[in-house]
Design a protein around this motif. Structure first.
Motif, PDB file in Angstrom:
ATOM      1  N   LEU A   1       0.821  -1.211   0.000  1.00 14.24           N
ATOM      2  CA  LEU A   1       0.000   0.000   0.000  1.00 14.24           C
ATOM      3  C   LEU A   1       0.856   1.262   0.000  1.00 14.24           C
TER       4      LEU A   1
ATOM      5  N   ALA B   1       2.045   1.655  -3.481  1.00 14.06           N
ATOM      6  CA  ALA B   1       0.925   2.053  -4.341  1.00 14.06           C
ATOM      7  C   ALA B   1       0.553   3.522  -4.176  1.00 14.06           C
ATOM      8  N   GLN B   2       0.991   4.164  -3.114  1.00 13.37           N
ATOM      9  CA  GLN B   2       0.676   5.576  -2.908  1.00 13.37           C
ATOM     10  C   GLN B   2       1.296   6.459  -3.998  1.00 13.37           C
TER      11      GLN B   2
ATOM     12  N   ARG C   1       1.197   6.011  -7.100  1.00 19.22           N
ATOM     13  CA  ARG C   1       0.412   5.948  -8.337  1.00 19.22           C
ATOM     14  C   ARG C   1      -0.702   6.985  -8.325  1.00 19.22           C
ATOM     15  N   PHE C   2      -1.167   7.324  -9.498  1.00 19.02           N
ATOM     16  CA  PHE C   2      -2.266   8.289  -9.602  1.00 19.02           C
ATOM     17  C   PHE C   2      -3.530   7.719  -8.967  1.00 19.02           C
ATOM     18  N   HIS C   3      -3.841   6.464  -9.305  1.00 20.90           N
ATOM     19  CA  HIS C   3      -4.991   5.784  -8.697  1.00 20.90           C
ATOM     20  C   HIS C   3      -4.543   5.218  -7.349  1.00 20.90           C
ATOM     21  N   LYS C   4      -5.168   5.610  -6.290  1.00 21.14           N
ATOM     22  CA  LYS C   4      -4.776   5.177  -4.946  1.00 21.14           C
ATOM     23  C   LYS C   4      -5.455   3.850  -4.597  1.00 21.14           C
ATOM     24  N   PHE C   5      -4.664   2.851  -4.308  1.00 24.17           N
ATOM     25  CA  PHE C   5      -5.191   1.568  -3.869  1.00 24.17           C
ATOM     26  C   PHE C   5      -5.368   1.610  -2.364  1.00 24.17           C
ATOM     27  N   THR C   6      -6.413   0.961  -1.863  1.00 23.24           N
ATOM     28  CA  THR C   6      -6.680   0.964  -0.425  1.00 23.24           C
ATOM     29  C   THR C   6      -6.742  -0.434   0.166  1.00 23.24           C
TER      30      THR C   6
END
Length: 64
Positions: free
Chosen positions: A20, A23-24, A26-31
């Motif tokens: 996570l 992934a921060q 990236r433009f699309h934030k994964f949660t």
């Protein structure tokens, strides 16, 4: 390898936290991290260990 070890080599909580954090960026934030992500990580770690050990010289006693 004829016998499979059932031992987990990864800490699921820390893998989830690290994924996570990565992934921060990236433009699309994964949660969330899906359940199928962990076996893929586990297999990647096992394959890394197998290939690393196979590349070591046949003399010596320490894996470095």
């Amino acid at each position: 390898m004829s016998t499979r070890l059932k031992t987990r080599l990864i800490n699921r909580k820390q893998v989830k936290e690290f994924a996570l954090v990565v992934a921060q960026g990236r433009f699309h934030k994964f949660t969330r991290v899906g359940g199928e992500f962990f076996p893929k990580c586990e297999e990647s770690v096992k394959e890394f260990i197998r290939s690393y050990i196979n590349r070591l010289p046949s003399k010596g006693k320490t894996i470095t």
